[in-house]
Design a protein around this motif. Structure first.
Motif, short mmCIF file in Angstrom:
data_model
loop_
_atom_site.label_atom_id
_atom_site.label_comp_id
_atom_site.label_asym_id
_atom_site.label_seq_id
_atom_site.Cartn_x
_atom_site.Cartn_y
_atom_site.Cartn_z
N SER A 170 0.84 -1.19 0.00
CA SER A 170 0.00 0.00 0.00
C SER A 170 0.88 1.24 0.00
O SER A 170 2.02 1.21 0.46
N PHE A 171 0.32 2.35 -0.51
CA PHE A 171 1.02 3.64 -0.51
C PHE A 171 0.51 4.51 0.63
O PHE A 171 -0.66 4.42 1.03
N SER A 172 1.37 5.38 1.11
CA SER A 172 0.97 6.40 2.09
C SER A 172 1.86 7.62 1.92
O SER A 172 3.00 7.52 1.46
N ILE A 173 1.34 8.79 2.29
CA ILE A 173 2.12 10.03 2.28
C ILE A 173 2.58 10.28 3.71
O ILE A 173 1.77 10.50 4.60
N GLU A 174 3.89 10.22 3.92
CA GLU A 174 4.45 10.31 5.26
C GLU A 174 4.64 11.75 5.72
O GLU A 174 4.50 12.06 6.90
N SER A 175 4.98 12.66 4.81
CA SER A 175 5.20 14.06 5.19
C SER A 175 5.04 14.97 3.99
O SER A 175 5.20 14.54 2.84
N VAL A 176 4.71 16.23 4.27
CA VAL A 176 4.59 17.26 3.24
C VAL A 176 5.28 18.52 3.76
O VAL A 176 5.01 18.96 4.88
N THR A 177 6.18 19.08 2.96
CA THR A 177 6.91 20.30 3.33
C THR A 177 6.77 21.32 2.20
O THR A 177 7.05 21.01 1.05
N PRO A 178 6.32 22.57 2.55
CA PRO A 178 5.84 23.06 3.84
C PRO A 178 4.47 22.46 4.17
O PRO A 178 3.83 21.86 3.31
N THR A 179 4.04 22.64 5.40
CA THR A 179 2.76 22.10 5.84
C THR A 179 1.63 22.76 5.06
O THR A 179 1.54 24.00 5.01
N PRO A 180 0.77 21.99 4.42
CA PRO A 180 -0.34 22.58 3.64
C PRO A 180 -1.32 23.34 4.53
O PRO A 180 -1.53 22.99 5.70
N GLN A 181 -1.89 24.38 3.97
CA GLN A 181 -2.91 25.17 4.65
C GLN A 181 -4.21 25.10 3.85
O GLN A 181 -4.25 25.46 2.69
N ASN A 182 -5.24 24.60 4.51
CA ASN A 182 -6.58 24.52 3.91
C ASN A 182 -6.66 23.57 2.72
O ASN A 182 -7.54 23.72 1.87
N PHE A 183 -5.73 22.64 2.62
CA PHE A 183 -5.85 21.59 1.60
C PHE A 183 -5.03 20.39 2.05
O PHE A 183 -4.24 20.46 3.00
#
Length: 312
Positions: A170-183
């Motif tokens: 399975s796939f997963s998103i572990e982190s997003v940089t910069p932190t999303p705002q309102n999405f």
């Protein structure tokens, strides 16, 4: 190492040739032909006992031939004079999932019996391969304010384990940089494939961030310990076409000598507040009223100026 044994009772006719003048004689004897299962994940110590064939007191010597002995993988298996089978080093099920061997039996007088006994060595799959991505880094550039749910980019991975339970992942998103705002970014895996599609919910805005870096992980379903790997996904957000290009001067004058051709006569300056270098920033010029096509104009890629030439 877990050893699983499946037993099949077979009646064989064994003939012993005493000499060239003797008449071959046969007698029925019961043998247990065993199928052994060995764990590909076992890493020692070696030699390691696999199992033994039910022995007959009249037999004192065994030989085995085939894959794992005198064919690839060479010298993986040994059998001693008590009919015990030993494994000498690790084996990879992705290369060899079953070894079909032939045994030859000798009696105490070293006569080869006129029969050949078969045995299967089954290699049991272990979860020893993590899913691997096709690329270490994926990158895409999208225009600002795409529709919610738009597929942004695909990633692919593959797991080389043999069994279904160990190769599924399975796939997963572990982190997003910069932190999303309102999405929010999310990833969906296509059924029965190694492809995952990254989409989003909310509103992507170039004014908030020009680039997002995602760490995406693929984790298999193997037991007792799932394996995983990760890749980097870079999503560049282009500035939307928010601003009109504006001439710095409404009028411009130029002169040219008669007979000159392909001569730059004027440089027209414009200002566009969209992000420099983007499609939204690049100006496109058009000449109106020049019915005889005496002039042409092109865009300077560095300054965005309009370069006006005498064509003929």
């Amino acid at each position: 190492m877990e050893i699983k044994t499946f037993c099949l009772l077979i009646t064989l006719c064994l003939g012993i040739q005493r000499s060239t003048s003797d008449i071959s004689r046969r007698q029925k004897r019961a043998w247990i032909i065993e199928t052994f299962t060995i764990d590909e994940g076992f890493d020692g110590p070696f030699p390691h006992y696999v199992g033994s064939i039910t022995n007959n007191p009249d037999l004192s010597l065994f030989e085995i031939h085939g894959p794992g002995v005198d064919k690839e993988p060479l010298n993986l298996l040994k059998i001693d004079n008590t009919a015990k089978i030993w494994i000498m080093y690790p084996v990879d099920r992705e290369e060899y999932n079953i070894l079909k061997l032939v045994f030859q039996a000798y009696n105490k007088e070293k006569f080869l019996l006129n029969t050949r006994l078969a045995i299967d060595i089954v290699i049991d799959d272990t979860n020893d391969n993590e899913p691997k991505f096709g690329n270490q880094t994926y990158e895409v550039t999208i225009e600002s304010t795409p529709l919610q749910g738009t597929a942004l980019i695909n990633v692919t991975a593959i797991d080389h384990d043999s069994t279904e339970e160990n190769s599924k992942f399975s796939f997963s998103i572990e982190s997003v940089t910069p932190t999303p705002q309102n999405f929010q970014f999310f990833i969906n895996k296509e059924p029965d494939s190694g492809k995952g599609t990254i989409s989003f919910k909310g509103c992507l805005d170039h004014e908030k961030a020009q680039k997002y870096t995602l760490i995406v992980k693929a984790t298999d379903h193997g037991q007792p310990r799932p394996l995983s790997s990760s890749t980097t996904v870079i999503i560049n957000i282009e500035d939307g076409n928010r601003h009109l290009p504006v001439f710095t001067n409404e009028k411009s004058q130029a002169s040219v000598k008669e007979g000159q051709e392909d001569v730059l006569i004027s440089r027209l300056h414009v200002i566009d507040k969209d992000t420099k270098g983007t499609k939204a920033w690049k100006a496109k010029y058009k000449i109106q009223g020049d019915k005889n096509n005496n002039f042409r104009i092109v865009t300077d890629p560095d300054t965005n100026d309009g370069l006006l030439y005498v064509e003929k």
